[in-house]
Write an enzyme that holds these catalytic residues in place. Structure first.
Site, PDB file in Angstrom:
ATOM      1  N   MET A   1      50.161  55.636  43.194  1.00 53.36           N
ATOM      2  CA  MET A   1      49.240  56.767  43.352  1.00 53.36           C
ATOM      3  C   MET A   1      49.315  57.423  44.734  1.00 53.36           C
ATOM      4  O   MET A   1      49.560  58.600  44.863  1.00 53.36           O
ATOM      5  CB  MET A   1      47.817  56.262  43.057  1.00 53.36           C
ATOM      6  CG  MET A   1      46.720  57.226  43.392  1.00 53.36           C
ATOM      7  SD  MET A   1      46.764  58.713  42.364  1.00 53.36           S
ATOM      8  CE  MET A   1      45.569  59.718  43.242  1.00 53.36           C
TER       9      MET A   1
ATOM     10  N   ARG B   1      61.825  85.413  27.124  1.00 50.21           N
ATOM     11  CA  ARG B   1      60.682  84.934  27.881  1.00 50.21           C
ATOM     12  C   ARG B   1      59.751  86.135  27.996  1.00 50.21           C
ATOM     13  O   ARG B   1      59.039  86.434  27.072  1.00 50.21           O
ATOM     14  CB  ARG B   1      61.140  84.389  29.241  1.00 50.21           C
ATOM     15  CG  ARG B   1      60.120  83.500  29.892  1.00 50.21           C
ATOM     16  CD  ARG B   1      60.625  82.866  31.167  1.00 50.21           C
ATOM     17  NE  ARG B   1      60.913  83.825  32.222  1.00 50.21           N
ATOM     18  CZ  ARG B   1      61.156  83.490  33.473  1.00 50.21           C
ATOM     19  NH1 ARG B   1      61.159  82.213  33.830  1.00 50.21           N
ATOM     20  NH2 ARG B   1      61.413  84.393  34.386  1.00 50.21           N
TER      21      ARG B   1
ATOM     22  N   TYR C   1      53.229  47.673  43.269  1.00 44.56           N
ATOM     23  CA  TYR C   1      52.861  47.499  41.859  1.00 44.56           C
ATOM     24  C   TYR C   1      54.058  47.031  41.049  1.00 44.56           C
ATOM     25  O   TYR C   1      55.179  47.544  41.207  1.00 44.56           O
ATOM     26  CB  TYR C   1      52.410  48.833  41.261  1.00 44.56           C
ATOM     27  CG  TYR C   1      51.008  49.255  41.606  1.00 44.56           C
ATOM     28  CD1 TYR C   1      49.925  48.395  41.410  1.00 44.56           C
ATOM     29  CD2 TYR C   1      50.765  50.527  42.102  1.00 44.56           C
ATOM     30  CE1 TYR C   1      48.632  48.816  41.708  1.00 44.56           C
ATOM     31  CE2 TYR C   1      49.473  50.956  42.395  1.00 44.56           C
ATOM     32  CZ  TYR C   1      48.410  50.093  42.201  1.00 44.56           C
ATOM     33  OH  TYR C   1      47.149  50.510  42.487  1.00 44.56           O
TER      34      TYR C   1
ATOM     35  N   LYS D   1      56.192  83.908  44.303  1.00 45.46           N
ATOM     36  CA  LYS D   1      55.189  83.352  43.385  1.00 45.46           C
ATOM     37  C   LYS D   1      54.968  81.873  43.686  1.00 45.46           C
ATOM     38  O   LYS D   1      55.744  81.280  44.453  1.00 45.46           O
ATOM     39  CB  LYS D   1      55.666  83.541  41.950  1.00 45.46           C
ATOM     40  CG  LYS D   1      56.941  82.788  41.656  1.00 45.46           C
ATOM     41  CD  LYS D   1      57.623  83.308  40.411  1.00 45.46           C
ATOM     42  CE  LYS D   1      58.904  82.543  40.165  1.00 45.46           C
ATOM     43  NZ  LYS D   1      59.833  83.317  39.328  1.00 45.46           N
TER      44      LYS D   1
HETATM   45  C1  LIG Z   1      61.058  83.478  39.736  1.00 46.22           C
HETATM   46  C2  LIG Z   1      61.833  84.684  39.460  1.00 46.22           C
HETATM   47  C3  LIG Z   1      62.911  85.050  40.274  1.00 46.22           C
HETATM   48  C4  LIG Z   1      63.472  84.134  41.345  1.00 46.22           C
HETATM   49  O1  LIG Z   1      64.278  83.157  40.728  1.00 46.22           O
HETATM   50  P1  LIG Z   1      65.063  82.020  41.534  1.00 46.22           P
HETATM   51  O2  LIG Z   1      65.820  81.292  40.497  1.00 46.22           O
HETATM   52  O3  LIG Z   1      64.019  81.169  42.159  1.00 46.22           O
HETATM   53  O4  LIG Z   1      65.907  82.694  42.538  1.00 46.22           O
HETATM   54  C5  LIG Z   1      63.502  86.280  40.044  1.00 46.22           C
HETATM   55  N1  LIG Z   1      63.080  87.074  39.031  1.00 46.22           N
HETATM   56  C6  LIG Z   1      62.080  86.740  38.203  1.00 46.22           C
HETATM   57  C7  LIG Z   1      61.685  87.649  37.118  1.00 46.22           C
HETATM   58  C8  LIG Z   1      61.435  85.525  38.382  1.00 46.22           C
HETATM   59  O5  LIG Z   1      60.453  85.163  37.550  1.00 46.22           O
END
Ligand SMILES: *Cc1c(COP(=O)(O)O)cnc(C)c1O
Length: 347
Positions: free
Chosen positions: A295, A131, A247, A37
Site C-alpha cells: 500500500m 474513438r 508482505y 490534458k
Molecule cells: C492525447 C492526444 C494527443 C497526444 O498524444 P501523444 O501520444 O501523447 O503524443 C494528440 N491528439 C489527441 C487528439 C489526443 O487525444
C-alpha cells in the site's frame, strides 16, 4: 510558517521539456502544439503551459472544460482547445471560457451551431480509430458546411507501430483536407511526428514525447527525461541471512545486509508490477527493489550503498521506455500515475 516536507518529490526538468518540444517542432515542419490534458500528463499543466509558451508554443490541448477552466487566465496569444468537445452540460463553459471546442460528432456540430456563437471551433474527423470524431462520410457529406473551422484534426490509432493503418489514415485525412475548408489541418501526435514530414501538416499535437516518453525508435536519443521521482529514506534496517522482507515474505536476504524503507506505494502510482524489476540509485549506487510493493511502503536493498542514512533521498529508476518495458506499464501510465503526494519541483 511550518515547513511540512513531503517524503516524496518529483524533480521536473524544464530545460528538458523545452528541448523535447523544440526537437518535435523541428520534425513537425510548421507549428507544433502541446497536449497538456490529464494535468500535463501528471506533471502539472499550468507549469508545462508556461514553460512551453515561453519557448514559443501557441496551441494547447486539454480533454475537458474543467481542465480548461483550471488554466485560466490564459497567457496572451495562447490558444486552448478542448478535445472532448461540447456536451449539453458544457455549453455554459464553452460560451464563457476563451477556449475552442473540438467538435466530435454531428450532434456536437448542431449544438455549437444552435448556440449561434459564430466563434471559431476545431473539428475532429475520425479516419479509422473509432474513438472521437465525425465519420469521414459525414464530414464530406455536408455536416460541416458553413462552419468556421479553425483547425481540422484527426488522430492516428497505430502511429507507434509500423502498421498499414497509418498510411490508410493519412490518405483519408488528405481526402478530408481537400474537401473541407479549415484554417489549419492537424494529424500527428508524438508517434505521428516520427512517421515523417507527410504527417506534419500545419500543426502537430505531441503529448508523451514532451514529457520524456519515446513513442517510436526514431525519437530515441532526441528525447530527454523530464520527470525524476525521488523518495526519502524513512528507515535503514539491518537484515540477517534468511530473513524475509515485506508482505508475503517474497524476498529472502541471501546474506547479512541492509535495506532501506521508503514511503511510496499505490497512491503514488508505484504499483505491484515494479516488484522484481524496480530500483533506485543513491550517489551512483544501485538499490534493487526487494519484496512486494505494498500500500504505502517499499524496501530497497542498500547493502552496496554504504553510508546511506535515514533522511537521504533516493532517485527512482524512471527512464520511461526502460521502466515501461520492465514493468509492463505504458509510458503514459508511468507519467499520469505519479500521485499527488509527490511535491512537484520545477528546475
Ligand atoms: C492525447 C492526444 C494527443 C497526444 O498524444 P501523444 O501520444 O501523447 O503524443 C494528440 N491528439 C489527441 C487528439 C489526443 O487525444
Amino acid at each position: 510558517m511550518i515547513d511540512i516536507a513531503s517524503p516524496l518529490r518529483l524533480r521536473l526538468d524544464s530545460a528538458a521539456l523545452v528541448s523535447n518540444w523544440q526537437w518535435l517542432a523541428a520534425q513537425s515542419g510548421k507549428a507544433c502544439g502541446a497536449a497538456i490534458k490529464a494535468d500535463g500528463y501528471g506533471l502539472g499543466a499550468r507549469k508545462v503551459m508556461q514553460h512551453l509558451a515561453a519557448a514559443g508554443c501557441r496551441d494547447f490541448f486539454v480533454a475537458s472544460w474543467a481542465e480548461a477552466a483550471a488554466l485560466m487566465p490564459l497567457a496572451g496569444g495562447a490558444s486552448l482547445s478542448v478535445l472532448h468537445g461540447v456536451g449539453e452540460s458544457d455549453m455554459v463553459a464553452a460560451r464563457t471560457l476563451p477556449a475552442k471546442p473540438v467538435l466530435n460528432s454531428v450532434e456536437q456540430v448542431a449544438r455549437w451551431r444552435a448556440a449561434g456563437e459564430g466563434r471559431p471551433c476545431d473539428v475532429m474527423v475520425d479516419t479509422g480509430m473509432n474513438r472521437l470524431g465525425l465519420r469521414v462520410e459525414e464530414a464530406l457529406g455536408g455536416a460541416l458546411d458553413g462552419l468556421a473551422i479553425d483547425t481540422l484534426l484527426s488522430h492516428l490509432a497505430s502511429a507507434d507501430e509500423d502498421s498499414a493503418q497509418n498510411a490508410g489514415q493519412l490518405a483519408a485525412f488528405r481526402t478530408v483536407r481537400q474537401r473541407v475548408p479549415a484554417r489549419r489541418y492537424s494529424l500527428a501526435n508524438s508517434a505521428g511526428i516520427c512517421l515523417g514530414p507527410d504527417y506534419g501538416f500545419d500543426l502537430t499535437r505531441p503529448g508523451l514525447a514532451l514529457y520524456g516518453g519515446t513513442p517510436r525508435p526514431e525519437a530515441a536519443g532526441h528525447i530527454g527525461q523530464v520527470a525524476f521521482p525521488e523518495a526519502r529514506v524513512l528507515q535503514v534496517r539491518d537484515v540477517r541471512a534468511g530473513e524475509t522482507v515485506g508482505y508475503g515474505a517474497t524476498w529472502t536476504a541471501p546474506a547479512e545486509g541492509r535495506i532501506v524503507v521508503v514511503n511510496m506505494g499505490y497512491a503514488d502510482g508505484y504499483l505491484r508490477c515494479h516488484a522484481g524489476q524496480g530500483g533506485a540509485t543513491w550517489r551512483g549506487r544501485e538499490l534493487p527493489l526487494v519484496g512486494r510493493v505494498s500500500m504505502d511502503l517499499i524496501a530497497f536493498d542498500a547493502s552496496e550503498a554504504g553510508g546511506l542514512a535515514e533522511g537521504d533521498w533516493l532517485a527512482l529508476d524512471y527512464d520511461l521506455p526502460v521502466t515501461a518495458a520492465r514493468s509492463g506499464l505504458s509510458q503514459y501510465e508511468l507519467l499520469t500515475g505519479l500521485g499527488a503526494r509527490f511535491e512537484r519541483h520545477w528546475i
